[in-house]
Structures are given as C-alpha cells and as structure tokens.
Design an enzyme around this catalytic site. Structure first.
Site, PDB file in Angstrom:
ATOM      1  N   ALA A   1       0.730  -1.066   0.018  1.00  0.00           N
ATOM      2  CA  ALA A   1       0.027  -0.087  -0.190  1.00  0.00           C
ATOM      3  C   ALA A   1       0.853   1.154  -0.044  1.00  0.00           C
ATOM      4  CB  ALA A   1      -1.056   0.198   1.341  1.00  0.00           C
TER       5      ALA A   1
ATOM      6  N   HIS B   1      -1.122  -7.995   3.093  1.00  0.00           N
ATOM      7  CA  HIS B   1      -0.916  -8.464   4.200  1.00  0.00           C
ATOM      8  C   HIS B   1      -1.762  -7.883   5.416  1.00  0.00           C
ATOM      9  CE1 HIS B   1       1.215  -5.277   6.637  1.00  0.00           C
ATOM     10  NE2 HIS B   1       1.273  -4.646   5.418  1.00  0.00           N
TER      11      HIS B   1
ATOM     12  N   THR C   1       9.781  -7.062 -12.607  1.00  0.00           N
ATOM     13  CA  THR C   1       9.241  -8.540 -12.525  1.00  0.00           C
ATOM     14  C   THR C   1       8.284  -8.626 -11.722  1.00  0.00           C
ATOM     15  OG1 THR C   1      11.469  -9.003 -13.581  1.00  0.00           O
ATOM     16  CG2 THR C   1      10.084 -10.731 -12.496  1.00  0.00           C
TER      17      THR C   1
ATOM     18  N   CYS D   1       5.557   6.333  23.454  1.00  0.00           N
ATOM     19  CA  CYS D   1       6.787   6.165  24.462  1.00  0.00           C
ATOM     20  C   CYS D   1       7.692   5.184  23.694  1.00  0.00           C
ATOM     21  CB  CYS D   1       6.419   5.524  25.615  1.00  0.00           C
ATOM     22  SG  CYS D   1       6.666   6.724  27.124  1.00  0.00           S
TER      23      CYS D   1
END
Lengths: 404, 137
Positions: A72, A202, A241, A328
């Site tokens: 994406a 995915h 490819t 964090c």
C-alpha cells in the site's frame, strides 16, 4: 500460555489456504510472467491474470484496473506522485486529511517541496472530515483529493460516497487509501466515485510485500506517471518483474475475503462489541475514540484515563499483542497524531489502546483480553499518582505540571 | 523493543509503591513530569531529622515500564542514604543499572528530577538552606 493477537491492523497472519495456493509458484511454476516465449512464462502469466480477476471481483472492478505493487505504501506513492506528474499542467493543488497514513502525508510533503500546494483538512472529534469544508477548499488548480477509506488507528470510515460526488461535480480525481477496508467490508470504488485506490495483501490474510493500486479505466480514464523506470510492466505504470507468488497469494486472499468477509465480520463485530462494552462497563474513566457509528467492525480504540498505554501493555505483552497511541516506544515523545487530530488531549492519547480483531480471533481470545486489560488497568492505576489525585477530587487541569 | 531483566523485575514487582503523609514536616514530596507528556512521577522521602538520613521512600508513577522501573529503583537507593548522598544520585547511574536504551534516558532524568524535587521540598519545609546544586532543579 495461549498468545492472543489483537493487532490485525498492523498485519494479519497469512491464511493457510493462501500459503497453499502460493507454494507451487516458488518451485515448479517459477516462471517470469513477462516471458512470452515458453510455457514457464505462460503459466506464470496465467496465474497473474487469474489473481487479477480474483481481486477485481472483490472490489467490483475490471481486471485491467488492477496494477500490482509491493504494497500500500508504494500504491499511495504511485497514485499521488503519478497523478501529480501526469496532471501537473492542469494544476498543482492536492487536498488530503491530517489523519491520513504517513504513506500519504509524507508523499504530499515530498510533493510540496516540488511545488505542489497541499491542503490538509482537519477532522472533527469523531474523526470525520467536514464535507462543506472540503468543497470550499476546492479551487481551479485542484487536481486530486486523497482521503483514506478507513483509518488504521481508529477504524473510522470517511463519507467516501459523498466525497466522490463532490469530486465528480468539480471534475477532480479522487484517490483513497483503502488498506484497512478492502477484504474487511464491501468496497466498491466505481460506485463510490473513487478513481484510484490503494490496498495491500498482508492486511487481508495475504502475504507481505504485495499490494495493488486500482486505477479507473473509464469515466474517467485515469493515467498515472510511472515512478520507476524499467520494462514497462503493468501497462507502463509499474515496472519490475511481477511478484508472481505474492500476486497469487493476494488473489487467493481476495477470493477468500469475497466469499467469507460477510460471515467473518458478523462474528467479529460481536466479539468487538463484547470486548468494548465489557471494558467500558467494568472500568471507570474509559473513553472510546472515533465515531462509533462510522467505524470498521473489527476495530476499537479506547483510552483508559490516568494509565499510560505502553506501561499498560507491558502488564500483558508477553502473551497479548495490540497497539498503543502512546509514542513512548518511538524516539519522539509525541503521542499519536491521529488521536491528537480528533482533539483528544495528549494525556488521553497516551492512555489509548487499539484493538484490531481478525478472522482468527476467538471467543477465548476476547475472554483473555478482557481479563488482562481489567487487571492491567487496575494494577497501573494503583501505581498512578494522577489516578490517586483524580480520586482525591483534585482538578488535574489546575495542577502546574513540569512539562518536559 | 525488549526490556532488560531489571526493568521487567521492577515493573512486575515494584518496590516501595505508596503514599507518605505529605503534611508531615519530615516528609518531602517531589512531583515531576506532566500527563500530556506521558510521564508523571511522584517520589516522597521521609527523613530522620536528627541524623539527616532518609528512612523511607515511596513512589507512584504514571508512565511506561522504564519510568516505573526508574522510580522504583530510585526509592530503593534512597532508603538509608543521607540527604547529601541522595543528591549525588545521577540519572546515568539509573541508566546503567537498568540498561535503559537511549530513547528511555528521559525516564532516568525524570527520576533524578523527582529525587531532587523531594529533597528540595523537605529542605524548604524545614528551612534548611538549599545547596545551589539542588536549587537549580
């Protein structure tokens, strides 16, 4: 102990049926889909064509409208930069939204340096854009509107059809990053007036490293300038490819999604609602982030006030995976820009967790998640000075904190 | 990111969690950080006024695992120390002991600030001249 995975917006496991479909294309059917002169190439090309049909069927498109990419992020880059390069003579103005994925925002920033003018629309406290503001922002030089279908952090679904209508009225191209929506809910770019649409393997139980860009071929016929030079694959829009195994996997994942997403989601939304309702009812000071009425059925983003998200995750992250809007873990101390854009205070953004369920989430997973979160929040609140102050009735906004 | 064994141990078994009576004259309280920054530490010391020795230390922390571990470790180190020795605790000692990665160094800085703030509060309550070093906090 059983490990629970509730981070399906980060990535999904490959469905075993997808892996099975891919396997022959590593070894026996390894041909290059661009080899036109022998059967090895032919069978690879045939597999790619079949996958293109499977994917087109999922999104109600023509197979020729599917351009294969590496994922994406590449699709977002190709769509936005490709449109900018192709239609630059018509104008340089692009409209997007502050809560877009970095693949869109950083691409827009890149174009800004090259002379593009970018408008970043704000969202309201539910995460939605204002359609009136969008229309008011359009000017004669506007060439593209880029608004994501569903947000990765909150699951909020933008009014895609209404945006599509506005773009059509003004003759502007509409691109949507639909990475979190395709394969989960019914996505129909043609019907919604979307001309370019990015998505990824995915996030829908396919493999990593493969994605696609939908490019409308009629009414209007859209062209994008290739961003990589090479053999002119994918009708000149994306050289390189073809990743035949990955494409076969994406195709199979699309087919499974088309056949199963409705029943999957009917089950998953019940699990999500049970998780959300149980936590909201059993713990104090719980907030749900994003519009609950315009939201992906498998996502909930919740803030547990006076508890820091990363610390909370540490109470269970040996056996449960999810994400926090607390930054964090990153080098910056800034919390999620998406949650901040919704107007959440930084404190609530730091206290947020994102749960994203999936095809393989079970009832037992949700039982474990509920118990883990309840125990974790109670434990962290017992350690939290601001929870103690809140309980004593101190107005935390009146404390002079030493920001650092 | 993986946490060190010591951070995990302090996180899962924090030492000296709790609250001392801040109205007592021999209790010093330091509250540092801010909720919008994702870290708030409250560190308290109780001092034996005759000897100037810290007899008890308690903390509560809103923050990530490293912030909780840093404050837990700080309370352990404070107990039994004189005020002068407590002022010598350096954030890099905490970084070293807990094997904190660079992105977590600010947690140790916050713990050092909390120690200095608690001592300063104690000294001001008891009208003890604050050494220049602590006064700069």
């Amino acid at each position: 102990m059983k490990r629970v995975y509730l981070d399906n917006n980060a990535t999904t496991p490959c469905d075993p049926r997808v892996v099975q479909a891919m396997l022959p294309y590593f070894t026996e059917k390894f041909g290059n889909a661009a080899s036109r002169s022998h059967p090895f190439g032919w069978e690879a090309e045939e597999a790619v064509d079949y996958a293109r049909e499977q994917i087109a069927a999922l999104i109600h498109a023509d197979p020729k409208e599917i351009i294969f990419t590496s994922g994406a992020t590449e699709s977002d880059n190709l769509a936005i930069k490709g449109v900018y390069d192709m239609y630059r003579s018509k104008g340089n103005h692009i409209i997007t939204v502050t809560t877009e994925h970095k693949a869109v925002l950083d691409t827009c920033k890149h174009l800004e340096e090259k002379g593009a003018e970018i408008t970043y629309l704000k969202v309201n406290d539910k995460g939605l854009i204002d359609l009136t503001e969008l229309e008011a922002t359009i000017k004669p030089t506007t060439i593209l509107v880029s608004v994501m279908w569903a947000n990765n952090e909150t699951g909020v679904i933008q009014p895609i059809k209404e945006i599509g209508a506005i773009c059509a009225k003004h003759g502007i191209l509409f691109m949507s990053d639909a990475t979190q929506a395709v394969g989960k809910i019914d996505v129909n770019p043609r019907e919604m007036g979307v001309h370019l649409m990015a998505f990824s393997g995915h996030k829908m139980y396919g493999p990593k490293g493969v994605g696609a860009l939908y490019v409308s071929r009629k009414n209007p016929r859209v062209k994008v300038t290739a961003q990589m030079d090479g053999g002119g694959h994918e009708r000149g829009m994306r050289s390189g490819t073809l990743n035949v195994t990955g494409i076969v996997g994406l195709g199979k994942a699309a087919e499974l999604a088309r056949l199963e997403m409705k029943s999957d989601m009917e089950r998953i939304v019940k699990l999500r609602d049970r998780l959300e309702n149980t936590l909201a009812n059993s713990l104090e000071e719980v907030y749900i982030n994003g519009d609950p009425n315009h939201r992906m059925p498998h996502v909930t983003n919740m803030s547990f006030k006076h508890v820091e998200g990363e610390g909370l995750m540490m109470t269970f992250n040996q056996n449960m995976a999810l994400s926090s809007g607390s930054a964090c873990t990153s080098a910056s101390l800034e919390p999620s820009y998406v949650l901040v854009a919704l107007g959440l205070g930084d404190d609530l953004a730091h206290s947020s967790l994102r749960f994203s369920l999936g095809r393989f989430t079970t009832d037992e997973d949700i039982d474990i998640a509920i118990k883990s979160i309840q125990d974790g929040v109670n434990h962290m609140r017992s350690l939290s000075p601001i929870w103690e102050m809140y309980k004593e009735g101190i107005d935390l906004t009146q404390v002079s904190w030493s920001a650092h | 990111m993986a946490y060190s064994e010591k951070v995990l141990d302090h996180f899962h078994h924090p030492k000296n969690v709790g609250t001392l009576d801040k109205s007592k004259k021999n209790v010093g309280t330091g509250l540092v950080g801010a909720p919008e920054c994702g870290d708030v530490m409250r560190l308290q010391i109780e001092v034996d006024q005759a000897s100037g020795t810290i007899t008890d230390a308690k903390f509560k922390t809103f923050g990530c695992g490293s912030a909780i571990a840093s404050s837990s470790l700080a309370t352990e180190w404070l107990k039994g120390k004189s005020i002068d020795d407590a002022l010598k605790i350096d954030n890099m000692d905490i970084v070293e002991e807990l094997a904190l990665p660079p992105v977590k160094i600010h947690c140790s800085v916050l713990a050092e600030d909390a120690i200095k703030a608690a001592i300063k509060d104690y000294q001001e309550k008891n009208s003890i001249a604050v050494p220049a070093e602590a006064a700069t906090v």
